[in-house]
Motif scaffolding. Structure first.
Motif: not given
Length: 194
Positions: A77-84
């Motif tokens: 997950d490339e989410d800006e604030t919560e990547p995985v």
């Protein structure tokens, strides 16, 4: 052994840039899960032996379209604030991915496998499969060793497109025959033997 200090994240949570800046030779395993750095111990030799033997068997069965590696970073997950970003024990991914580049993007991955150890039972059985499924990885294998289950077994799962969750496809003790994007037939006695 001298104490090692990990760098602090640039903000309130760890970003992918913070994670990628960590040294590759850390004496512990680290993952980035929803912006949190998760630190765990290095695996025991039997864990590594089983992962290595299974990965070798998968590599021998794989067609030229696929490559197999152990303990490499997969971006879920490339989410800006919560990547995985997690390093599964075994990853089967597209041969189009440059092996000199990290991480491997989840859309290039067809199978991840985790070898369950006493210290990883919860994450290998519940937490990480949910993250792999959410990232759309088609196949998940959970390898239970003699230490953590009544008997050595590989539990296989496939992503259900309707629910986005894994459904069980089998429990394998002595042999695993499957069709992923390639056919395989593996004698598990050779994988688990000493």
């Amino acid at each position: 052994m001298p104490a090692m200090t990990l760098p602090l994240p640039s903000g309130d949570t760890w970003t992918r840039a913070d994670y990628e800046a960590l040294p590759e030779d850390l004496p512990v395993r680290v993952s980035l899960i929803h912006g949190e750095l998760v630190v765990g111990p290095r695996p025991r030799p039997i864990h590594q032996r089983i992962a290595r033997r299974l990965a070798t068997s998968l590599e021998e069965a794989a067609t030229d379209a696929w490559q197999v590696d152990t303990d490499v970073d997969v971006l879920l997950d490339e989410d800006e604030t919560e990547p995985v970003e997690i390093a599964p024990d075994i990853v089967v991914y597209s041969a189009e991915h440059d092996p000199y580049e990290r991480p491997i993007h989840a859309e290039s991955v067809t199978l991840v496998a985790e070898v369950v150890s006493p210290s990883t039972k919860r994450k290998d059985r519940r937490m990480q499969p949910a993250l792999y499924a959410a990232a759309g990885i088609r196949h998940y294998w959970r390898v239970e060793t003699d230490q953590t289950a009544p008997a050595f077994a590989i539990y296989t799962y496939e992503l259900d497109d309707a629910t986005g969750l894994y459904i069980a496809t089998g429990v394998h003790h002595d042999r695993i025959s499957a069709t992923l994007p390639f056919s395989l037939d593996i004698d598990l006695k050779a994988v688990r033997g000493r």
